[in-house]
Design an enzyme around this catalytic site. Sequence first.
Site, PDB file in Angstrom:
ATOM      1  N   ALA A   1       0.841  -1.208   0.000  1.00  0.00           N
ATOM      2  CA  ALA A   1       0.000   0.000   0.000  1.00  0.00           C
ATOM      3  C   ALA A   1       0.872   1.254   0.000  1.00  0.00           C
ATOM      4  O   ALA A   1       0.694   2.153  -0.837  1.00  0.00           O
ATOM      5  CB  ALA A   1      -0.935  -0.026   1.211  1.00  0.00           C
TER       6      ALA A   1
ATOM      7  N   ARG B   1     -11.929 -19.090   5.937  1.00  0.00           N
ATOM      8  CA  ARG B   1     -10.856 -19.320   6.903  1.00  0.00           C
ATOM      9  C   ARG B   1     -11.334 -19.448   8.342  1.00  0.00           C
ATOM     10  O   ARG B   1     -10.816 -20.256   9.103  1.00  0.00           O
ATOM     11  CB  ARG B   1      -9.844 -18.178   6.820  1.00  0.00           C
ATOM     12  CG  ARG B   1      -9.020 -18.302   5.591  1.00  0.00           C
ATOM     13  CD  ARG B   1      -7.980 -17.240   5.494  1.00  0.00           C
ATOM     14  NE  ARG B   1      -7.260 -17.456   4.254  1.00  0.00           N
ATOM     15  CZ  ARG B   1      -6.446 -16.579   3.699  1.00  0.00           C
ATOM     16  NH1 ARG B   1      -6.224 -15.420   4.283  1.00  0.00           N
ATOM     17  NH2 ARG B   1      -5.824 -16.858   2.583  1.00  0.00           N
TER      18      ARG B   1
ATOM     19  N   LEU C   1      -4.133  -7.804  -1.016  1.00  0.00           N
ATOM     20  CA  LEU C   1      -3.164  -7.128  -1.896  1.00  0.00           C
ATOM     21  C   LEU C   1      -3.931  -6.226  -2.858  1.00  0.00           C
ATOM     22  O   LEU C   1      -3.509  -5.105  -3.163  1.00  0.00           O
ATOM     23  CB  LEU C   1      -2.322  -8.152  -2.662  1.00  0.00           C
ATOM     24  CG  LEU C   1      -1.350  -8.987  -1.817  1.00  0.00           C
ATOM     25  CD1 LEU C   1      -0.618 -10.007  -2.696  1.00  0.00           C
ATOM     26  CD2 LEU C   1      -0.324  -8.115  -1.096  1.00  0.00           C
TER      27      LEU C   1
HETATM   28  C1  LIG Z   1       2.557 -14.656   5.300  1.00  0.00           C
HETATM   29  C2  LIG Z   1       1.466 -13.842   4.682  1.00  0.00           C
HETATM   30  C3  LIG Z   1       0.895 -14.242   3.480  1.00  0.00           C
HETATM   31  C4  LIG Z   1      -0.115 -13.480   2.893  1.00  0.00           C
HETATM   32  N1  LIG Z   1      -0.622 -13.869   1.683  1.00  0.00           N
HETATM   33  C5  LIG Z   1      -1.504 -13.051   1.049  1.00  0.00           C
HETATM   34  C6  LIG Z   1      -1.926 -13.334  -0.278  1.00  0.00           C
HETATM   35  O1  LIG Z   1      -1.498 -14.296  -0.880  1.00  0.00           O
HETATM   36  N2  LIG Z   1      -2.799 -12.482  -0.861  1.00  0.00           N
HETATM   37  C7  LIG Z   1      -3.289 -11.364  -0.240  1.00  0.00           C
HETATM   38  O2  LIG Z   1      -4.076 -10.618  -0.825  1.00  0.00           O
HETATM   39  N3  LIG Z   1      -2.887 -11.086   1.023  1.00  0.00           N
HETATM   40  C8  LIG Z   1      -1.999 -11.880   1.660  1.00  0.00           C
HETATM   41  N4  LIG Z   1      -1.585 -11.567   2.923  1.00  0.00           N
HETATM   42  C9  LIG Z   1      -2.038 -10.312   3.525  1.00  0.00           C
HETATM   43  C10 LIG Z   1      -1.313  -9.169   2.840  1.00  0.00           C
HETATM   44  O3  LIG Z   1       0.021  -9.537   2.619  1.00  0.00           O
HETATM   45  C11 LIG Z   1      -1.350  -7.920   3.698  1.00  0.00           C
HETATM   46  O4  LIG Z   1      -2.646  -7.644   4.127  1.00  0.00           O
HETATM   47  C12 LIG Z   1      -0.866  -6.738   2.888  1.00  0.00           C
HETATM   48  O5  LIG Z   1       0.381  -7.043   2.306  1.00  0.00           O
HETATM   49  C13 LIG Z   1      -0.760  -5.518   3.771  1.00  0.00           C
HETATM   50  O6  LIG Z   1      -0.062  -4.537   3.069  1.00  0.00           O
HETATM   51  P1  LIG Z   1       0.192  -3.136   3.734  1.00  0.00           P
HETATM   52  O7  LIG Z   1       1.004  -2.373   2.767  1.00  0.00           O
HETATM   53  O8  LIG Z   1      -1.081  -2.576   4.209  1.00  0.00           O
HETATM   54  O9  LIG Z   1       1.028  -3.484   5.050  1.00  0.00           O
HETATM   55  P2  LIG Z   1       2.416  -4.259   5.199  1.00  0.00           P
HETATM   56  O10 LIG Z   1       2.819  -4.921   3.947  1.00  0.00           O
HETATM   57  O11 LIG Z   1       2.296  -5.087   6.403  1.00  0.00           O
HETATM   58  O12 LIG Z   1       3.431  -3.067   5.445  1.00  0.00           O
HETATM   59  C14 LIG Z   1       3.382  -2.276   6.601  1.00  0.00           C
HETATM   60  C15 LIG Z   1       4.641  -1.436   6.631  1.00  0.00           C
HETATM   61  O13 LIG Z   1       4.583  -0.492   7.697  1.00  0.00           O
HETATM   62  C16 LIG Z   1       5.781  -0.546   8.454  1.00  0.00           C
HETATM   63  N5  LIG Z   1       5.496  -0.068   9.806  1.00  0.00           N
HETATM   64  C17 LIG Z   1       4.742  -0.654  10.771  1.00  0.00           C
HETATM   65  N6  LIG Z   1       4.700   0.125  11.865  1.00  0.00           N
HETATM   66  C18 LIG Z   1       5.436   1.224  11.590  1.00  0.00           C
HETATM   67  C19 LIG Z   1       5.798   2.386  12.326  1.00  0.00           C
HETATM   68  N7  LIG Z   1       5.381   2.585  13.578  1.00  0.00           N
HETATM   69  N8  LIG Z   1       6.606   3.304  11.743  1.00  0.00           N
HETATM   70  C20 LIG Z   1       7.064   3.122  10.470  1.00  0.00           C
HETATM   71  N9  LIG Z   1       6.756   2.038   9.733  1.00  0.00           N
HETATM   72  C21 LIG Z   1       5.949   1.110  10.280  1.00  0.00           C
HETATM   73  C22 LIG Z   1       6.178  -2.009   8.367  1.00  0.00           C
HETATM   74  O14 LIG Z   1       7.508  -2.228   8.719  1.00  0.00           O
HETATM   75  C23 LIG Z   1       5.885  -2.259   6.887  1.00  0.00           C
HETATM   76  O15 LIG Z   1       6.930  -1.757   6.069  1.00  0.00           O
HETATM   77  C24 LIG Z   1      -0.582 -12.321   3.544  1.00  0.00           C
HETATM   78  C25 LIG Z   1      -0.029 -11.931   4.752  1.00  0.00           C
HETATM   79  C26 LIG Z   1       0.992 -12.673   5.319  1.00  0.00           C
HETATM   80  C27 LIG Z   1       1.586 -12.228   6.615  1.00  0.00           C
END
Ligand SMILES: Cc1cc2nc3c(=O)[nH]c(=O)nc-3n(C[C@H](O)[C@H](O)[C@H](O)COP(=O)(O)OP(=O)(O)OC[C@H]3O[C@@H](n4cnc5c(N)ncnc54)[C@H](O)[C@@H]3O)c2cc1C
Length: 488
Positions: free
Chosen positions: A12, A269, A368
Amino acid sequence: MKKVIIVGAGLAGSYIATLFPSDYDITIITKKTRLDSNSMLAQGGVAAALDKGDSPQEHEKDTLKAGNYHNDKQAVKQLVNLGPKLIDNLISQGMNFDRSSDGQLAFGLEGAHSFHRILHAQGDQTGHELTKFVQSIIRNDIKWEENTTVLDLVIEKGECKGVVTKNKNGKVTVKYADFTVLASGGLGHLYPLTTNDQTITGDGIALAFRNNVELKDMAYVQFHPTLLTKKGKCYGLITEAIRGAGAILIDENGNKIMQNTPQKDLAPRDVVTRKLKAWQQKGHKLFLDISHIQSFKQKFPGVTRNLINHQIDFETTKKIPIQPGAHFFMGGIKTNLEAQTSIRRLYAIGEVACNGVHGANRLASNSLLDCLVSADKAAQSIMQAPSNNNKNFVQYDDLTYKSNIEPVLPSKDELLEKTWKQIGVVRSKNNLNIFLKWLDKFNYKELSPEKISSENLTITNLCICAELIAKSALAQPKSLGANYIKGV
Ligand SMILES: Cc1cc2nc3c(=O)[nH]c(=O)nc-3n(C[C@H](O)[C@H](O)[C@H](O)COP(=O)(O)OP(=O)(O)OC[C@H]3O[C@@H](n4cnc5c(N)ncnc54)[C@H](O)[C@@H]3O)c2cc1C
């Protein structure tokens, strides 16, 4: 020039950074490196109704059904209609999803999807490939602040003016921006067994709570049925795509656990997880039988590597030892369809946000897609909004902060033992009340994030998330989706 601060470098946060024109001043702040996020770990894939015979309407139906119809219908419509266009756009920019021998996109199947609509990249490396690709198209002049934790928001008169950060040397700084975008992910490390990256500790939720930003659906934590476990420890996720490819959940005697449940091994799930928990409580061990899958190693190279690294003899036994564990957070910072929060100039996207798209239980591979859609909507909204007048970065010392209080906190182990038992897969009103009473002994809500150690900040943030989950669970009139309360 408009200044935008993005908190988090998962899909994101990285994707939104690609969407602004070159006259925007963009900073991405992230806790560790740009490689540390849940997005990098996503295995299963990304759902998009792009195959012949499939349609956004069918995807919408599946999403609502998995979410127990608790979803925001408009958010779901937005996801299933805009999502495929954004995927197409990424493909045209060079993103490689896996294709079949005739060159067409190859679509996989996952739990509760009625069509093959899951795109993969490098088999089970989708999150890594997609996030790396998106990061590769981020402009060079965008500032990266890695190894920097966002501690707090700067809010004045109902408007977000920026963030307070701490770098790896402990230096605390206030950074002003026209717009702040929280993309800090979920809260998996609130539980001892989790698939989540180490950095995912509910920080975004906690800093929203401290600043009275509205939250939503806090009761709904998704527990994934199949975490690779050895001697009670989790060693990553065993993707649902493996069940999509024919694997079956069995116990130590070979009994098929999901046999008598509608949709069997591909039921939503929450349903699978509760069934596994009940089976486990009867003293059984849990396995994934992969004997029906041809070319397992080629199809699931990442999982294979992980199994080998942890000396799991899956090649002879054709079995993988699993257990359910915390995976995804459906709740979060309440946003509208433009990813705006209840505070002006503050946006939330991806897993930290709750626009209602996932309802009470997320449909596999929708998150994603939601990262892309919510980031796109936030970027459009920011580009249409006027800038504000606070353009200068100022030092933390220039501001007046709260007083010092000695922390009274549980240890992380103690907290996690209780969250697992009392606000985990199966809840009860009694346990939720006992848990809240126990939490009441600690002063985590009074502590200033700037004044405590990083370790205590994590415990503090997790305690805040735990309290919010327990209170929200208790407030629900009935069990729904992932919030299962015995007898209610
Ligand atoms: C093992 C696994 C497999 C998955 N498989 C799938 C899949 O196949 N398909 C699907 O759709 N979803 C899947 N998901 C869910 C999906 O990956 C996540 O919901 C999605 O990637 C979240 O993206 P995001 O960018 O919101 O957060 P994230 O990718 O979690 O990124 C959050 C970011 O914020 C940073 N951060 C956190 N706190 C702070 C702070 N206080 N200060 C600064 N930075 C901070 C973190 O370090 C990270 O860089 C999976 C999740 C996991 C854990």
